[in-house]
Design an enzyme around this catalytic site. Structure first.
Site, mmCIF file in Angstrom:
data_model
loop_
_atom_site.group_PDB
_atom_site.id
_atom_site.type_symbol
_atom_site.label_atom_id
_atom_site.label_comp_id
_atom_site.label_asym_id
_atom_site.label_seq_id
_atom_site.Cartn_x
_atom_site.Cartn_y
_atom_site.Cartn_z
ATOM 1 N N ARG A 195 52.355 51.958 43.163
ATOM 2 C CA ARG A 195 51.075 51.403 42.707
ATOM 3 C C ARG A 195 50.563 52.349 41.625
ATOM 4 N NH1 ARG A 195 46.820 48.022 44.766
ATOM 5 N NH2 ARG A 195 44.753 48.764 44.173
ATOM 6 N N HIS B 21 50.168 42.033 39.398
ATOM 7 C CA HIS B 21 49.959 42.299 40.835
ATOM 8 C C HIS B 21 50.690 41.205 41.629
ATOM 9 C CE1 HIS B 21 48.392 43.979 44.341
ATOM 10 N NE2 HIS B 21 47.088 43.849 44.164
ATOM 11 N N GLN C 195 50.022 40.528 45.573
ATOM 12 C CA GLN C 195 48.773 39.832 45.864
ATOM 13 C C GLN C 195 48.897 38.339 45.570
ATOM 14 O OE1 GLN C 195 45.478 41.202 46.961
ATOM 15 N NE2 GLN C 195 45.405 38.998 47.391
ATOM 16 N N ASP D 218 37.605 37.998 40.249
ATOM 17 C CA ASP D 218 37.922 39.404 40.511
ATOM 18 C C ASP D 218 36.786 40.239 39.922
ATOM 19 O OD1 ASP D 218 39.232 41.701 41.245
ATOM 20 O OD2 ASP D 218 40.891 41.505 39.829
ATOM 21 N N CYS E 129 40.589 38.842 45.417
ATOM 22 C CA CYS E 129 41.609 39.789 45.913
ATOM 23 C C CYS E 129 41.003 41.015 46.580
ATOM 24 C CB CYS E 129 42.544 40.193 44.777
ATOM 25 S SG CYS E 129 41.699 40.841 43.323
ATOM 26 N N ARG F 52 48.497 39.688 52.834
ATOM 27 C CA ARG F 52 49.203 40.750 52.140
ATOM 28 C C ARG F 52 50.251 41.352 53.078
ATOM 29 N NH1 ARG F 52 46.827 43.657 48.010
ATOM 30 N NH2 ARG F 52 48.727 44.910 48.102
#
Length: 318
Positions: free
Chosen positions: A116, A143, A146, A238, A278, A306
């Site tokens: 990450r 991502h 996700q 987001d 998210c 997830r």
């Protein structure tokens, strides 16, 4: 465990990297979603399923996280393996060692690597140097974990994916990049409303359009949130200032002032719309509390998935 009729697909995923959804076919993405749903069923039923017994996943974190760390660590445990948390202060990658040397060394100890980080090129370079599968836990560009969990969640709630309309309101960031590519691969119509200067990456947009042609999906970019949300089955947003852009918070608040997802905007979506985010979320900024905490919100179903989606990825490629 076997998913009937998909043995060939499963075999083709072994040893693969999971860097971006564009690298996977629609059939492979659907397989991973179905696998995640099956693993979730097993987990809820208390069935022990440990295909990664004795295997180890190295988790490199140059960006902090709640959901990514917990879901990968617990996921490896449930699959019978172990996960090693490695912050930028724990390894030599942040103190002069090349990404290539780190990848080569870690491949001698581990069965898989999750990273990450900020620059997407670091993930690509890590995958080039590693001899074990590498998973993109998030970069500034994409991502994919996700997005995979998100479309698993939509399928669970709507019973289908192809033909739905997903609307995204806000910053054209890494999240929208993976969502739009996933939509193109799965036959989902996708619309984005962003203010000028905050559009999705043009190269990602072009690549998404190319993939959408193959599945009959559509991609619409606009400025007006009402236009994007009109007749949407799913509305997604987001934070306005993603990690690494905190210094732009005040500037972005001004640019995104008319892009809040609230009850007034949701009047343009379908009556049975789903709201997604998210997380982490800033109530009162990109979304009102009434929407994110309302009956249409499935944000914590997303967060849970997830775990299951990433388990599917790890079990499939490791």
């Amino acid at each position: 465990m076997k998913l009937v009729g998909n043995e060939e697909l499963a075999h083709g995923l072994k040893g693969r990297d999971f860097l971006a959804l564009v690298d996977y076919t629609p059939e492979e993405i659907q397989y991973l979603i179905n696998y995640a749903i099956e693993l979730k069923r097993k987990n809820k039923a208390g069935e022990v399923y440990q295909p990664l017994r004795g295997k180890s996943l190295g988790m490199i974190f140059e960006k902090s996280s709640t959901r990514t760390r917990v879901s990968f660590e617990v996921g490896m445990y449930q699959l019978g393996g172990q996960a090693l948390f490695l912050s930028k202060n724990d390894i030599q990658l942040g103190r002069g060692e090349t990404v290539w040397d780190t990848a080569q060394t870690m491949s001698r100890y581990l069965d898989g690597i999750m990273i990450r980080t900020f620059g997407h090129k670091n993930v690509v370079e890590l995958a080039r140097g590693a001899t074990v599968p590498v998973i993109n836990g998030l970069t500034d560009l994409s991502h994919p974990c996700q997005a995979l969990a998100d479309y698993q969640t939509v399928l669970e709630h709507k019973g289908k994916l192809s033909g739905l309309k997903v609307a995204y309101v806000g910053d054209g960031n890494n999240m929208v990049h993976s969502l739009m590519m996933g939509a193109a691969k799965l036959g989902i119509h996708f619309s984005v409303a962003s203010p000028e200067g905050y559009d999705p990456d043009p190269e990602v947009v072009e690549l998404t359009r190319e993939n959408a042609k193959k599945t009959g999906a559509s991609l619409t970019l606009c400025r007006d949130p009402k236009e994007a949300v009109a007749d949407a089955d799913v509305v997604y947003t987001d934070v306005w200032a993603s990690m690494g852009f905190e210094a732009e918070q005040q500037k972005r608040e001004l640019a995104f002032a008319s892009y809040q997802v609230n009850d007034e905007l949701m009047k343009y979506a379908k009556k049975d719309y789903l709201f997604m985010h998210c997380l982490p979320a800033h109530r009162g900024e990109e979304v009102s509390a009434e929407v994110i905490d309302g009956a249409h919100s499935i944000v914590f179903d997303q967060a849970e998935n997830r775990l299951h989606a990433q388990k599917a990825v790890m079990a499939a490629i490791m």
